[in-house]
Design a protein around this motif. Structure first.
Motif, mmCIF file in Angstrom:
data_model
loop_
_atom_site.group_PDB
_atom_site.id
_atom_site.type_symbol
_atom_site.label_atom_id
_atom_site.label_comp_id
_atom_site.label_asym_id
_atom_site.label_seq_id
_atom_site.Cartn_x
_atom_site.Cartn_y
_atom_site.Cartn_z
ATOM 1 N N ALA A 36 0.796 -1.325 0.055
ATOM 2 C CA ALA A 36 -0.001 -0.080 -0.015
ATOM 3 C C ALA A 36 0.730 1.071 -0.018
ATOM 4 C CB ALA A 36 -0.940 -0.247 1.290
ATOM 5 N N THR A 37 1.612 1.486 -1.070
ATOM 6 C CA THR A 37 2.244 2.508 -1.442
ATOM 7 C C THR A 37 1.629 3.845 -1.376
ATOM 8 O OG1 THR A 37 2.679 2.238 -3.559
ATOM 9 C CG2 THR A 37 4.174 1.134 -2.022
ATOM 10 N N PRO A 38 2.097 5.166 -1.199
ATOM 11 C CA PRO A 38 1.387 6.368 -1.664
ATOM 12 C C PRO A 38 0.935 6.440 -2.712
ATOM 13 C CG PRO A 38 3.200 6.666 -0.200
ATOM 14 C CD PRO A 38 3.199 5.425 -0.664
ATOM 15 N N ASP A 39 1.590 6.003 -3.846
ATOM 16 C CA ASP A 39 1.164 6.111 -5.370
ATOM 17 C C ASP A 39 0.015 5.305 -5.533
ATOM 18 O OD1 ASP A 39 3.494 7.661 -5.779
ATOM 19 O OD2 ASP A 39 4.645 6.317 -6.456
ATOM 20 N N LYS A 40 0.064 4.086 -5.024
ATOM 21 C CA LYS A 40 -1.074 3.089 -5.394
ATOM 22 C C LYS A 40 -2.310 3.689 -4.573
ATOM 23 C CE LYS A 40 1.297 -0.853 -7.183
ATOM 24 N NZ LYS A 40 2.956 -0.182 -7.370
ATOM 25 N N LEU A 41 -2.231 4.028 -3.402
ATOM 26 C CA LEU A 41 -3.377 4.634 -2.797
ATOM 27 C C LEU A 41 -3.873 5.908 -3.427
ATOM 28 C CD1 LEU A 41 -1.992 4.328 0.926
ATOM 29 C CD2 LEU A 41 -3.776 2.935 -0.336
ATOM 30 N N GLN A 42 -2.935 6.633 -3.908
ATOM 31 C CA GLN A 42 -3.387 7.873 -4.858
ATOM 32 C C GLN A 42 -4.141 7.508 -5.754
ATOM 33 O OE1 GLN A 42 -2.750 10.952 -4.234
ATOM 34 N NE2 GLN A 42 -4.473 11.677 -5.457
ATOM 35 N N VAL A 43 -3.944 6.382 -6.688
ATOM 36 C CA VAL A 43 -4.751 5.754 -7.643
ATOM 37 C C VAL A 43 -6.113 5.446 -7.046
ATOM 38 C CG1 VAL A 43 -5.073 3.907 -9.238
ATOM 39 C CG2 VAL A 43 -2.693 5.011 -9.070
ATOM 40 N N CYS A 44 -6.265 4.782 -6.073
ATOM 41 C CA CYS A 44 -7.478 4.572 -5.256
ATOM 42 C C CYS A 44 -8.233 5.662 -5.068
ATOM 43 C CB CYS A 44 -7.112 3.747 -4.346
ATOM 44 S SG CYS A 44 -6.641 2.051 -4.682
ATOM 45 N N HIS A 45 -7.430 6.824 -4.390
ATOM 46 C CA HIS A 45 -8.213 8.017 -4.116
ATOM 47 C C HIS A 45 -8.817 8.934 -5.319
ATOM 48 C CE1 HIS A 45 -8.420 12.355 -3.168
ATOM 49 N NE2 HIS A 45 -8.761 11.765 -1.943
ATOM 50 N N ASN A 46 -7.980 8.699 -6.403
ATOM 51 C CA ASN A 46 -8.337 9.502 -7.629
ATOM 52 C C ASN A 46 -9.861 8.619 -8.089
ATOM 53 O OD1 ASN A 46 -6.330 11.177 -7.532
ATOM 54 N ND2 ASN A 46 -5.158 9.982 -8.942
ATOM 55 N N GLN A 47 -9.805 7.454 -8.221
ATOM 56 C CA GLN A 47 -10.997 6.575 -8.488
ATOM 57 C C GLN A 47 -12.336 6.810 -7.773
ATOM 58 O OE1 GLN A 47 -10.970 5.459 -11.816
ATOM 59 N NE2 GLN A 47 -8.832 5.810 -11.748
ATOM 60 N N VAL A 48 -12.143 7.041 -6.244
ATOM 61 C CA VAL A 48 -13.079 7.088 -5.520
ATOM 62 C C VAL A 48 -13.550 8.750 -5.793
ATOM 63 C CG1 VAL A 48 -13.420 7.704 -3.155
ATOM 64 C CG2 VAL A 48 -12.289 5.691 -3.689
ATOM 65 N N MET A 49 -12.679 9.644 -6.159
ATOM 66 C CA MET A 49 -12.991 10.932 -6.352
ATOM 67 C C MET A 49 -13.945 11.122 -7.491
ATOM 68 S SD MET A 49 -12.332 12.610 -3.655
ATOM 69 C CE MET A 49 -12.838 14.173 -4.497
ATOM 70 N N ARG A 50 -13.349 10.358 -8.565
ATOM 71 C CA ARG A 50 -14.111 10.182 -9.735
ATOM 72 C C ARG A 50 -15.626 9.751 -9.435
ATOM 73 N NH1 ARG A 50 -12.247 6.436 -15.118
ATOM 74 N NH2 ARG A 50 -14.407 6.910 -16.361
ATOM 75 N N LEU A 51 -15.858 8.683 -8.581
ATOM 76 C CA LEU A 51 -17.192 8.284 -8.338
ATOM 77 C C LEU A 51 -17.747 9.648 -7.503
ATOM 78 C CD1 LEU A 51 -16.685 4.915 -7.170
ATOM 79 C CD2 LEU A 51 -17.461 5.394 -9.192
ATOM 80 N N VAL A 52 -17.146 10.207 -6.795
ATOM 81 C CA VAL A 52 -17.874 11.259 -5.980
ATOM 82 C C VAL A 52 -18.093 12.356 -6.740
ATOM 83 C CG1 VAL A 52 -17.233 13.306 -4.337
ATOM 84 C CG2 VAL A 52 -16.507 10.710 -3.730
ATOM 85 N N GLN A 53 -17.224 12.869 -7.999
ATOM 86 C CA GLN A 53 -17.592 13.632 -8.919
ATOM 87 C C GLN A 53 -18.996 13.289 -9.737
ATOM 88 O OE1 GLN A 53 -16.254 16.874 -9.193
ATOM 89 N NE2 GLN A 53 -17.953 17.073 -10.621
ATOM 90 N N LEU A 54 -18.932 12.026 -9.975
ATOM 91 C CA LEU A 54 -20.046 11.565 -10.716
ATOM 92 C C LEU A 54 -21.626 11.652 -9.815
ATOM 93 C CD1 LEU A 54 -21.397 10.093 -13.167
ATOM 94 C CD2 LEU A 54 -20.791 8.080 -12.094
ATOM 95 N N VAL A 55 -21.461 11.446 -8.602
ATOM 96 C CA VAL A 55 -22.558 11.580 -7.761
ATOM 97 C C VAL A 55 -22.892 12.926 -7.584
ATOM 98 C CG1 VAL A 55 -23.370 11.135 -5.359
ATOM 99 C CG2 VAL A 55 -22.041 9.364 -6.498
ATOM 100 N N ASN A 56 -21.652 13.985 -7.533
ATOM 101 C CA ASN A 56 -22.068 15.340 -7.328
ATOM 102 C C ASN A 56 -22.890 15.742 -8.698
ATOM 103 O OD1 ASN A 56 -21.222 15.369 -4.702
ATOM 104 N ND2 ASN A 56 -19.047 15.906 -5.536
ATOM 105 N N ASP A 57 -22.334 15.618 -9.755
ATOM 106 C CA ASP A 57 -22.982 15.794 -10.966
ATOM 107 C C ASP A 57 -24.333 15.275 -11.250
ATOM 108 O OD1 ASP A 57 -20.535 17.213 -11.943
ATOM 109 O OD2 ASP A 57 -19.988 15.301 -13.020
ATOM 110 N N LEU A 58 -24.573 14.145 -10.677
ATOM 111 C CA LEU A 58 -26.187 13.638 -10.611
ATOM 112 C C LEU A 58 -26.763 14.328 -9.802
ATOM 113 C CD1 LEU A 58 -25.390 9.631 -10.929
ATOM 114 C CD2 LEU A 58 -26.322 11.328 -12.796
ATOM 115 N N GLU A 59 -26.534 14.813 -8.718
ATOM 116 C CA GLU A 59 -27.191 15.544 -7.775
ATOM 117 C C GLU A 59 -27.531 16.897 -8.032
ATOM 118 O OE1 GLU A 59 -24.804 15.551 -4.185
ATOM 119 O OE2 GLU A 59 -25.574 13.926 -3.336
ATOM 120 N N LYS A 60 -26.511 17.663 -8.883
ATOM 121 C CA LYS A 60 -26.793 18.908 -9.539
ATOM 122 C C LYS A 60 -27.569 18.816 -10.573
ATOM 123 C CE LYS A 60 -22.011 20.503 -8.612
ATOM 124 N NZ LYS A 60 -20.806 21.040 -9.453
ATOM 125 N N LEU A 61 -27.630 17.610 -11.379
ATOM 126 C CA LEU A 61 -28.765 17.713 -12.458
ATOM 127 C C LEU A 61 -30.136 17.325 -11.735
ATOM 128 C CD1 LEU A 61 -29.424 17.204 -15.425
ATOM 129 C CD2 LEU A 61 -28.813 14.619 -15.337
#
Length: 447
Positions: free
Chosen positions: A262-287
């Motif tokens: 669980a290196t910082p780089d690989k955790l950052q990849v997971c974090h980016n994908q989670v933020m991608r899902l968060v952004q998608l949910v936020n967009d749906l809420e805005k819509l």
């Protein structure tokens, strides 16, 4: 459809109109003929009496009597015109009576109480005697009655012909009306059963019924497009969720199996994908919020120039070193009533889209005002939009880039949010685009 009901109603209506019209005409003609004939006989008798009075005045001699030639002439006229005449002197004595000429029939009719008309014979203010006339109008009355009877018989014959014509005409009209309605009904039933491929065949000259078929065709086209969009929406949502979830799953399983640390780089990849899902949910809420009919807009007086300028600053702050620029033409200061945050989101989304698809060139923003409201035009020199895609660009998750490359676009919700916010303000958005030349978005806000 109950075709018999339509035919029956048309038949009854046409036949009722024909029957009432002919009966009214028959009644009116009989009434007019009866009244007119009576007046005609009366006027005719007065005219005849006037002629006789003139003859009697002119022929009256100094001996206090009328010449035999005059009296015979009057008798001759009476026989020709079928009326009886009696002439009395000033003392009331009978001077001449057509009965003496063998006209016992007229005399008999006089005895029966037929109406007689008396006319004084006056010359130079002196009463010479009296002219008594009785019109023998039986022959004329008989002719009038025969005419009315013939007219009534012809009218009844015409009524039968009109009713037959009304039946044929109503049947023809009913068939013409029911044929397209039956076709429209069949298409509607197929649409209800899920078959959206059928269309109503329209003639060149369209009537109101064919316009209903045209509206049904438009409805079928819209439903067919919405059905395709619904299916695409499911695939698009699954696609948007699959990639980040698969990435997160593979990394976590690798961590659990000890394959990766669980290196910082690989955790950052997971974090980016989670933020991608968060952004998608936020967009749906805005819509969802923007499309909510109960959306609460902050109604305040805004300077449109400032809203657009803030949107440009927001977008420019995220621009890379690409050779493009945003130019704001502001010849006047315009104001409108609306929600600042939501309008800012509209212009940010449109400018971001214009920037993403304009590799080199410029993006221009213009504002204007007319009698109906305020207009905003955003023009770019980017890749443009194909004519086939323009009707769908405001739909959820729709993206012209089928590869769904994140470098050229998001989840395909931005323009759907833009349209929802503009319509919530009572406005309208339109787009014109030429492939490989650029696009132009026009927004109109009413006053």
């Amino acid at each position: 459809m109950n075709k018999g009901g339509l035919r029956r109603r048309l038949l009854l209506s046409h036949m009722s109109v024909a029957l009432c019209s002919l009966l009214f005409i028959m009644l009116l003609v009989n009434l007019v003929m009866t009244i007119s004939f009576g007046k005609y006989v009366e006027n005719q008798q007065k005219a005849e009496a006037g002629f006789l009075l003139e003859d009697l005045k002119e022929s009256y001699n100094t001996t206090g009597s009328w010449p035999m030639e005059t009296l015979m002439s009057i008798s001759h006229q009476a026989m020709q015109r079928n009326y009886s005449v009696s002439i009395y002197d000033a003392e009331g004595n009978v001077v001449w009576d057509t009965g003496r000429m063998g006209m016992e029939m007229e005399r008999a009719m006089r005895i029966t109480g037929k109406k007689m008309t008396r006319y004084p014979i006056i010359k130079d203010g002196l009463t010479l005697g009296t002219l008594e006339m009785q019109g023998n109008s039986d022959a004329m009355t008989l002719q009038n009655r025969n005419f009315l009877q013939m007219f009534n018989r012809l009218s009844w014959g015409a009524l039968i012909l009109v009713l037959a014509g009304a039946y044929l005409y109503s049947r023809f009209i009913a068939v013409g009306l029911s044929r397209p309605l039956v076709q429209i009904k069949k298409i509607a039933v197929r649409m209800r059963e899920g078959d959206l491929g059928e269309r109503v065949i329209l003639p060149i000259k369209q009537t109101e019924i064919e316009e209903v078929g045209l509206a049904l065709n438009y409805l079928a086209d819209t439903l067919e497009q919405q059905e395709k969009l619904r299916k695409n929406l499911t695939a698009d949502v699954a696609h948007e969720l699959r990639t980040p979830l698969a990435t997160i799953q593979s990394h976590i399983e690798a961590f659990q199996d000890g394959v990766w640390e669980a290196t910082p780089d690989k955790l950052q990849v997971c974090h980016n994908q989670v933020m991608r899902l968060v952004q998608l949910v936020n967009d749906l809420e805005k819509l969802s919020s923007a499309e909510n009919p109960m959306i609460q807009l902050k109604q305040e007086e805004l300077c449109l120039n400032e809203v657009i300028q803030d949107a440009i600053h927001t977008v420019v702050g995220s621009l890379d070193n690409r050779n493009n620029s945003i130019v704001f033409h502001k010849p006047m200061t315009l104001y409108l009533t609306g929600d600042y945050e939501r309008l800012l989101q509209v212009f940010v989304n449109l400018l971001n889209n214009a920037y993403k698809f304009t590799q080199e060139g410029r993006i221009e923003v213009q504002i204007s005002e007319d009698l109906s409201g305020v207009n905003v035009t955003i023009t770019d020199t980017g890749t443009g939009i194909s004519p086939e895609e323009i009707p769908f660009i405001f739909e959820r998750f729709y993206r012209g880039d089928k590869s769904r490359n994140r470098k050229t676009g998001g989840a395909g919700i931005g323009l759907a949010i833009v349209k929802a916010i503009v319509e919530a303000h009572g406005g309208e958005i339109k787009v014109r685009s030429v492939l490989n030349e650029g696009s132009e978005f026009n927004i109109h806000f009413p006053k």
